[in-house]
Design a protein around this motif. Structure first.
Motif, PDB file in Angstrom:
ATOM      1  N   LEU A 161       1.213  -1.186  -0.264  1.00 43.55           N
ATOM      2  CA  LEU A 161       0.061  -0.310  -0.107  1.00 43.55           C
ATOM      3  C   LEU A 161       1.152   1.022   0.238  1.00 43.55           C
ATOM      4  CD1 LEU A 161      -3.156  -0.803   2.772  1.00 43.55           C
ATOM      5  CD2 LEU A 161      -3.233  -0.476   0.081  1.00 43.55           C
ATOM      6  N   ILE A 162       1.664   1.504   0.819  1.00 44.78           N
ATOM      7  CA  ILE A 162       2.996   2.820   0.356  1.00 44.78           C
ATOM      8  C   ILE A 162       3.600   2.438  -0.483  1.00 44.78           C
ATOM      9  CG2 ILE A 162       4.843   3.337   1.665  1.00 44.78           C
ATOM     10  CD1 ILE A 162       4.185   2.174   4.404  1.00 44.78           C
ATOM     11  N   PHE A 163       3.764   1.641  -1.182  1.00 47.00           N
ATOM     12  CA  PHE A 163       4.321   1.811  -2.212  1.00 47.00           C
ATOM     13  C   PHE A 163       3.550   2.359  -3.427  1.00 47.00           C
ATOM     14  CE2 PHE A 163       5.773   0.001  -6.513  1.00 47.00           C
ATOM     15  CZ  PHE A 163       7.178   0.512  -6.608  1.00 47.00           C
ATOM     16  N   PHE A 164       2.337   1.400  -3.733  1.00 48.31           N
ATOM     17  CA  PHE A 164       1.091   1.673  -5.106  1.00 48.31           C
ATOM     18  C   PHE A 164       0.474   2.896  -4.128  1.00 48.31           C
ATOM     19  CE2 PHE A 164       2.286  -2.872  -6.003  1.00 48.31           C
ATOM     20  CZ  PHE A 164       2.152  -1.963  -6.822  1.00 48.31           C
ATOM     21  N   GLY A 165       0.981   3.662  -3.175  1.00 46.23           N
ATOM     22  CA  GLY A 165       0.120   4.723  -2.305  1.00 46.23           C
ATOM     23  C   GLY A 165       0.939   5.523  -1.923  1.00 46.23           C
ATOM     24  N   LEU A 166       1.810   5.783  -1.027  1.00 45.37           N
ATOM     25  CA  LEU A 166       2.192   6.945  -0.358  1.00 45.37           C
ATOM     26  C   LEU A 166       3.351   7.698  -1.405  1.00 45.37           C
ATOM     27  CD1 LEU A 166       2.358   6.977   3.038  1.00 45.37           C
ATOM     28  CD2 LEU A 166       1.319   8.364   1.868  1.00 45.37           C
ATOM     29  N   GLN A 167       4.249   6.346  -2.310  1.00 47.81           N
ATOM     30  CA  GLN A 167       5.477   6.435  -2.273  1.00 47.81           C
ATOM     31  C   GLN A 167       4.576   7.187  -4.344  1.00 47.81           C
ATOM     32  OE1 GLN A 167       7.532   2.971  -1.061  1.00 47.81           O
ATOM     33  NE2 GLN A 167       9.115   4.483  -2.812  1.00 47.81           N
ATOM     34  N   ASN A 168       3.688   6.668  -5.017  1.00 44.51           N
ATOM     35  CA  ASN A 168       3.157   7.250  -6.157  1.00 44.51           C
ATOM     36  C   ASN A 168       3.619   8.996  -6.074  1.00 44.51           C
ATOM     37  OD1 ASN A 168       1.992   6.386  -8.648  1.00 44.51           O
ATOM     38  ND2 ASN A 168      -0.161   7.610  -7.765  1.00 44.51           N
ATOM     39  N   GLY A 169       4.030   8.402  -6.894  1.00 42.91           N
ATOM     40  CA  GLY A 169       4.718  10.377  -7.931  1.00 42.91           C
ATOM     41  C   GLY A 169       5.561  10.142  -6.638  1.00 42.91           C
ATOM     42  N   ASP A 170       6.685  10.007  -6.262  1.00 38.37           N
ATOM     43  CA  ASP A 170       8.014  10.326  -6.194  1.00 38.37           C
ATOM     44  C   ASP A 170       8.905  10.490  -6.910  1.00 38.37           C
ATOM     45  OD1 ASP A 170       7.405  10.325  -3.405  1.00 38.37           O
ATOM     46  OD2 ASP A 170       8.316   8.919  -3.131  1.00 38.37           O
ATOM     47  N   ASP A 171       8.237   9.636  -7.874  1.00 41.43           N
ATOM     48  CA  ASP A 171      10.246   9.501  -9.504  1.00 41.43           C
ATOM     49  C   ASP A 171       9.523  11.087  -9.618  1.00 41.43           C
ATOM     50  OD1 ASP A 171      10.560   7.316  -8.635  1.00 41.43           O
ATOM     51  OD2 ASP A 171       9.605   6.438 -10.108  1.00 41.43           O
ATOM     52  N   ASP A 172       8.307  11.144 -10.067  1.00 44.26           N
ATOM     53  CA  ASP A 172       8.008  12.455 -10.175  1.00 44.26           C
ATOM     54  C   ASP A 172       8.596  13.802  -9.828  1.00 44.26           C
ATOM     55  OD1 ASP A 172       6.857  11.547 -13.118  1.00 44.26           O
ATOM     56  OD2 ASP A 172       4.648  11.371 -11.870  1.00 44.26           O
ATOM     57  N   LYS A 173       8.529  13.916  -8.964  1.00 46.10           N
ATOM     58  CA  LYS A 173       8.150  14.918  -7.850  1.00 46.10           C
ATOM     59  C   LYS A 173      10.458  15.021  -7.752  1.00 46.10           C
ATOM     60  CE  LYS A 173       4.404  14.472  -5.178  1.00 46.10           C
ATOM     61  NZ  LYS A 173       4.175  14.204  -2.938  1.00 46.10           N
ATOM     62  N   ILE A 174      10.779  14.137  -7.778  1.00 40.43           N
ATOM     63  CA  ILE A 174      12.499  14.061  -7.553  1.00 40.43           C
ATOM     64  C   ILE A 174      13.229  14.843  -9.078  1.00 40.43           C
ATOM     65  CG2 ILE A 174      13.284  11.060  -8.150  1.00 40.43           C
ATOM     66  CD1 ILE A 174      13.915  13.418  -5.467  1.00 40.43           C
ATOM     67  N   ASN A 175      12.519  13.442  -9.852  1.00 33.85           N
ATOM     68  CA  ASN A 175      12.586  14.017 -11.602  1.00 33.85           C
ATOM     69  C   ASN A 175      12.428  15.490 -11.453  1.00 33.85           C
ATOM     70  OD1 ASN A 175      13.323  11.929 -12.188  1.00 33.85           O
ATOM     71  ND2 ASN A 175      11.443  11.040 -13.253  1.00 33.85           N
ATOM     72  N   LYS A 176      11.536  16.282 -11.323  1.00 36.53           N
ATOM     73  CA  LYS A 176      11.350  18.213 -11.022  1.00 36.53           C
ATOM     74  C   LYS A 176      12.655  18.362 -10.662  1.00 36.53           C
ATOM     75  CE  LYS A 176       6.363  17.822 -13.073  1.00 36.53           C
ATOM     76  NZ  LYS A 176       5.212  17.821 -11.932  1.00 36.53           N
ATOM     77  N   ALA A 177      12.344  18.621  -9.801  1.00 34.15           N
ATOM     78  CA  ALA A 177      13.349  18.634  -8.307  1.00 34.15           C
ATOM     79  C   ALA A 177      15.268  18.584  -9.042  1.00 34.15           C
ATOM     80  CB  ALA A 177      13.464  17.984  -7.146  1.00 34.15           C
ATOM     81  N   TYR A 178      15.417  17.729  -9.114  1.00 38.91           N
ATOM     82  CA  TYR A 178      16.374  17.863 -10.789  1.00 38.91           C
ATOM     83  C   TYR A 178      16.427  18.750 -11.779  1.00 38.91           C
ATOM     84  CZ  TYR A 178      18.394  14.148  -7.759  1.00 38.91           C
ATOM     85  OH  TYR A 178      18.889  13.592  -6.323  1.00 38.91           O
ATOM     86  N   GLU A 179      15.549  18.753 -12.327  1.00 38.54           N
ATOM     87  CA  GLU A 179      15.124  19.475 -13.568  1.00 38.54           C
ATOM     88  C   GLU A 179      15.623  20.849 -13.437  1.00 38.54           C
ATOM     89  OE1 GLU A 179      11.562  18.513 -14.808  1.00 38.54           O
ATOM     90  OE2 GLU A 179      11.924  16.517 -16.009  1.00 38.54           O
ATOM     91  N   TYR A 180      15.095  21.198 -11.837  1.00 37.42           N
ATOM     92  CA  TYR A 180      14.548  22.398 -11.270  1.00 37.42           C
ATOM     93  C   TYR A 180      16.548  22.550 -11.244  1.00 37.42           C
ATOM     94  CZ  TYR A 180      15.038  26.547  -8.814  1.00 37.42           C
ATOM     95  OH  TYR A 180      14.916  27.703  -7.275  1.00 37.42           O
ATOM     96  N   TYR A 181      17.183  21.756 -10.597  1.00 41.44           N
ATOM     97  CA  TYR A 181      18.588  22.261 -10.114  1.00 41.44           C
ATOM     98  C   TYR A 181      19.291  22.067 -11.231  1.00 41.44           C
ATOM     99  CZ  TYR A 181      23.197  21.200  -7.573  1.00 41.44           C
ATOM    100  OH  TYR A 181      23.948  21.511  -7.149  1.00 41.44           O
ATOM    101  N   GLU A 182      19.358  21.669 -12.694  1.00 45.37           N
ATOM    102  CA  GLU A 182      19.846  21.918 -13.375  1.00 45.37           C
ATOM    103  C   GLU A 182      19.574  22.518 -14.156  1.00 45.37           C
ATOM    104  OE1 GLU A 182      20.778  19.167 -18.145  1.00 45.37           O
ATOM    105  OE2 GLU A 182      18.530  19.243 -16.943  1.00 45.37           O
TER     106      GLU A 182
END
Length: 483
Positions: free
Chosen positions: A28-49
């Protein structure tokens, strides 16, 4: 190489609630709470770049490496940055706990720097974007350990393959350990194994800010609990080497040193691996230690190890032949065959148990006394065998005709076992039988002291004193009396 124990099928009349609950929470945590983490971290690194952080932070990190005489790392970082692989340098920088602390505290890019105000705004925004992810908030970082990370990391996973592998291992071994420990103690030990994995990772590894996630440390603890519970009992294992796989039987506990050695070896040859071998090592050590402490100190509630699935082998075939004789009512032939098998395999529990079950129908026969004798001297210190031996002893006292037959060897084995497993009263009775038959038995002083200590452990002061008086009066010159 993979080696895992192969359990019997679960008893769904008593479902492994905690194991299933742990699996459900992780899913449930993987498919629920963690859902969207990849997009958030990718956006963070795009911002950094796109920010000024690349040109303000990374060159200063390389300069820090050069100042610290870490020339190889500095050269690698310079090469990666020249090839515009800034992300590699960023990961190196984020793994440097000391540098990151100084960076965040404004000791790398100072207030008098021309870019300071813009850098601080963009650094804070990048941190905010990173911390919006579940992994960043609840992963374990050995350089900055937190209570949330200590518990939370056990319920987070990097990808679906990571989750699937861990949950499969947890189910394979978890329900048998839960059955032996009970639900509450199993859950507590699972969490303690996960915490122990973090402790090992922190104490033996280099402090890092790289988030550590996954249930594998806790599951390693459960696997160690499994093999420690079975001790020297032979159980079935599955192994897989490259493209070859098969099954084998071995004493359960001998696999634990192999697992530990494998984690140490992998850590030494792959120090930069993303697999946290030190966490696995800590889980194995913690799980084994927890079961060891229960066996040593919790004598009032001995662990009952669930019956393990028996592999089909020569003994199974021989027992099947015995069952055919019994079904054909050829009882004497079946009993003779069982006695032959039991005498040849005196550490084979299924054969000896079956021999006793058949022989007890004729309690005056030599076979009944012989079968009981084989059970009384069974090897090993497993709680399941302890319970079987005591139940057989109680049964034998009631059924044996014309009376019980105990050899000195059997009496000594029973006294030692009963004193160790909370049956001090029965152990004391047997010391009197042994003393009446063999008053000069060399082991009697040690047995009296052992039983006395068992009474003291149970809080029975009067019987402790009585046993010590017998020891002093009957064997005044022995070493045990002086002790």
């Amino acid at each position: 190489m993979i080696i895992i124990p192969v359990s019997r099928s679960p008893d769904w009349r008593k479902p492994p609630v905690i194991t299933l609950l742990l699996i459900a929470i992780n899913v449930l945590i993987f498919f629920g709470l963690q859902n969207g983490d990849d997009d958030k971290i990718n956006k963070a690194y795009e911002y950094y770049e796109k920010s000024i952080l690349v040109r303000t932070e990374l060159p200063r990190y390389i300069k820090h490496l050069e100042t610290a005489n870490e020339t190889k790392k500095a050269a690698r970082a310079t090469e990666e940055l020249s090839k515009k692989r800034w992300f590699v340098v960023l990961r190196m920088m984020e793994d440097d706990a000391v540098f990151m602390k100084n960076l965040r505290d404004g000791r790398i890019i100072r207030a008098d720097d021309a870019d300071y105000a813009e850098w601080r705004r963009q650094r804070d925004e990048f941190e905010r974007m990173r911390k919006s992810t579940i992994i960043e908030r609840f992963a374990f970082k050995s350089a900055e350990p937190t209570l949330a990370g200590l518990i939370g990391h056990m319920f987070l996973h990097g990808d679906f393959g990571h989750l699937l592998g861990n949950m499969a291992f947890l189910f394979i071994v978890g329900y048998m350990v839960e059955e032996a420990l009970g639900k509450g103690r199993y859950l507590l030990f699972y969490l303690l194994a996960g915490i122990g994995s973090c402790a090992c990772y922190t104490l033996l590894g280099t402090p890092t800010m790289i988030p550590g996630i996954g249930a594998s440390g806790a599951i390693s603890g459960v696997m160690a609990m499994y093999v420690t519970l079975y001790g020297m009992q032979r159980i079935r294992f599955f192994y897989w080497i490259l493209v070859y796989f098969d099954f084998f039987r071995a004493p359960a506990i001998i696999i634990l040193p192999f697992w530990i050695a494998q984690e140490c070896y992998q850590y030494l040859i792959n120090p930069d691996s993303m697999v946290n071998y030190l966490a696995h090592l800590g889980g194995f050590i913690t799980g084994a230690a927890l079961i060891g402490m229960v066996c040593l100190f919790d004598r009032k509630q001995p662990l009952v190890v669930p019956q393990h699935e028996n592999i089909v082998d020569r003994h199974d075939t021989e027992l099947a032949r015995v069952e055919k004789l019994l079904n054909a009512l050829r009882l004497d032939e079946a009993r003779r065959e069982l006695r032959r098998l039991a005498d040849l395999n005196q550490d084979n529990l299924p054969i000896i148990k079956r021999y006793y079950q058949i022989a007890r129908h004729a309690p005056a026969s030599d076979d009944y006394h012989h079968a009981a004798a084989l059970i009384f001297v069974l090897p090993g210190d497993y709680p399941a065998i302890d319970e079987l031996i005591y139940a057989t002893f109680d049964d034998y006292l009631k059924l044996a005709r014309p009376s019980v037959r105990f050899s000195a060897r059997q009496l000594i084995a029973l006294i030692r076992r009963f004193a160790r497993t909370g049956h001090a009263v029965d152990a004391e009775r047997l010391t009197r039988v042994l003393a009446s038959r063999s008053p000069r038995q060399n082991e009697l002083p040690d047995l009296l002291l052992l039983v006395a200590r068992a009474f003291r452990h149970e809080g029975n002061a009067s019987m402790y004193d009585e046993m010590m008086n017998r020891l002093r009066q009957n064997y005044p010159d022995c070493e045990e009396a002086r002790v």
